[in-house]
Scaffold this motif. Sequence first.
Motif, PDB file in Angstrom:
ATOM      1  N   ALA A 114       1.744  -5.240  10.523  1.00  0.00           N
ATOM      2  CA  ALA A 114       2.730  -6.044   9.809  1.00  0.00           C
ATOM      3  C   ALA A 114       2.288  -6.337   8.386  1.00  0.00           C
ATOM      4  CB  ALA A 114       2.992  -7.346  10.552  1.00  0.00           C
ATOM      5  N   ARG A 115       1.004  -6.210   8.114  1.00  0.00           N
ATOM      6  CA  ARG A 115       0.490  -6.470   6.768  1.00  0.00           C
ATOM      7  C   ARG A 115       0.110  -5.188   6.036  1.00  0.00           C
ATOM      8  NH1 ARG A 115      -3.732 -10.385   8.445  1.00  0.00           N
ATOM      9  NH2 ARG A 115      -4.776  -9.708   6.556  1.00  0.00           N
ATOM     10  N   ALA A 116       0.514  -4.035   6.559  1.00  0.00           N
ATOM     11  CA  ALA A 116       0.310  -2.750   5.871  1.00  0.00           C
ATOM     12  C   ALA A 116       1.517  -2.516   4.970  1.00  0.00           C
ATOM     13  CB  ALA A 116       0.178  -1.626   6.889  1.00  0.00           C
TER      14      ALA A 116
ATOM     15  N   SER B  38      -7.596  -3.667  -8.704  1.00  0.00           N
ATOM     16  CA  SER B  38      -8.217  -4.903  -9.192  1.00  0.00           C
ATOM     17  C   SER B  38      -7.529  -6.143  -8.621  1.00  0.00           C
ATOM     18  CB  SER B  38      -8.219  -4.953 -10.720  1.00  0.00           C
ATOM     19  OG  SER B  38      -6.920  -5.145 -11.227  1.00  0.00           O
ATOM     20  N   ARG B  39      -6.258  -6.027  -8.261  1.00  0.00           N
ATOM     21  CA  ARG B  39      -5.522  -7.168  -7.714  1.00  0.00           C
ATOM     22  C   ARG B  39      -5.585  -7.275  -6.200  1.00  0.00           C
ATOM     23  NH1 ARG B  39       0.474  -8.001 -10.125  1.00  0.00           N
ATOM     24  NH2 ARG B  39       0.500 -10.034  -9.175  1.00  0.00           N
ATOM     25  N   TYR B  40      -5.522  -6.113  -5.514  1.00  0.00           N
ATOM     26  CA  TYR B  40      -5.368  -6.138  -4.052  1.00  0.00           C
ATOM     27  C   TYR B  40      -6.450  -5.388  -3.289  1.00  0.00           C
ATOM     28  CZ  TYR B  40      -0.794  -7.614  -5.607  1.00  0.00           C
ATOM     29  OH  TYR B  40       0.219  -8.288  -6.234  1.00  0.00           O
ATOM     30  N   GLY B  41      -7.362  -4.786  -3.995  1.00  0.00           N
ATOM     31  CA  GLY B  41      -8.382  -3.985  -3.338  1.00  0.00           C
ATOM     32  C   GLY B  41      -7.974  -2.514  -3.316  1.00  0.00           C
ATOM     33  N   PRO B  42      -8.902  -1.659  -2.921  1.00  0.00           N
ATOM     34  CA  PRO B  42      -8.622  -0.218  -2.971  1.00  0.00           C
ATOM     35  C   PRO B  42      -7.566   0.198  -1.949  1.00  0.00           C
ATOM     36  CG  PRO B  42     -10.736  -0.626  -1.934  1.00  0.00           C
ATOM     37  CD  PRO B  42     -10.237  -1.952  -2.419  1.00  0.00           C
TER      38      PRO B  42
ATOM     39  N   PRO C 121      -2.791  -7.888   2.136  1.00  0.00           N
ATOM     40  CA  PRO C 121      -2.432  -6.670   2.863  1.00  0.00           C
ATOM     41  C   PRO C 121      -3.652  -6.071   3.558  1.00  0.00           C
ATOM     42  CG  PRO C 121      -1.773  -6.531   0.546  1.00  0.00           C
ATOM     43  CD  PRO C 121      -2.566  -7.778   0.711  1.00  0.00           C
ATOM     44  N   THR C 122      -3.452  -5.584   4.769  1.00  0.00           N
ATOM     45  CA  THR C 122      -4.559  -4.971   5.506  1.00  0.00           C
ATOM     46  C   THR C 122      -4.730  -3.506   5.120  1.00  0.00           C
ATOM     47  OG1 THR C 122      -3.022  -4.466   7.296  1.00  0.00           O
ATOM     48  CG2 THR C 122      -4.362  -6.468   7.513  1.00  0.00           C
TER      49      THR C 122
END
Length: 150
Positions: free
Chosen positions: A96-98, A56-60, A35-36
Amino acid sequence: AILEQKAGRNRHAGFRMVQGAPISFSSELLFPDRPTSIVLFSGLGNNSHFAEQVTSRYGPPSKLFAFPDHHQYRPEDLRKIVGALPSDPENKRNLARAVILTSEKDHARLRGEAWMTEFKDAPFYYVPAHLEPVWGSDLLDTHLRRITNQ
C-alpha cells in the motif's frame, strides 16, 4: 534567465526549480509519508537530475526507468513500470506504500492517453514543479511591467 542591457553590462534574474509534494494521477490517493518502494520513470532531457532530486527527498528508487526526452509512451512501457512494483501479497501494508513516481512533464504526456485507463488502479504519482526567483525578481517585475504596459 532574463537578460537586460543596463549601462553597458548585462543584468539577469536567476531561478531555481522547486518540486512540490507528489500528486496522484487519479487524485484519489494520498502520497504515503514514507514510501516503502519507489518505481521512478521519466522521459526528460536530464533524467539523472530528476532522479537525484527524488532520491534526496524520498530515498533511492527500487527501480528506475529512464526514457529519452519527449518519449512517446506506449502501454507496453507502462506495463513494465507497473510490473516493477513489489508483489508480496502476504505483506499488503508495504504494498500500500509502494508508489510509481514521474515528472509533471511526463504526467502531462500521459494524462490524455485513452489507454491509461488500463492503469487506473496503479499507484501513479507525479512531482509538480515550478520556478522560483533566486535573485533579480525586481528586474523581472520591471521587465514584465514594460511588456504589459502597466
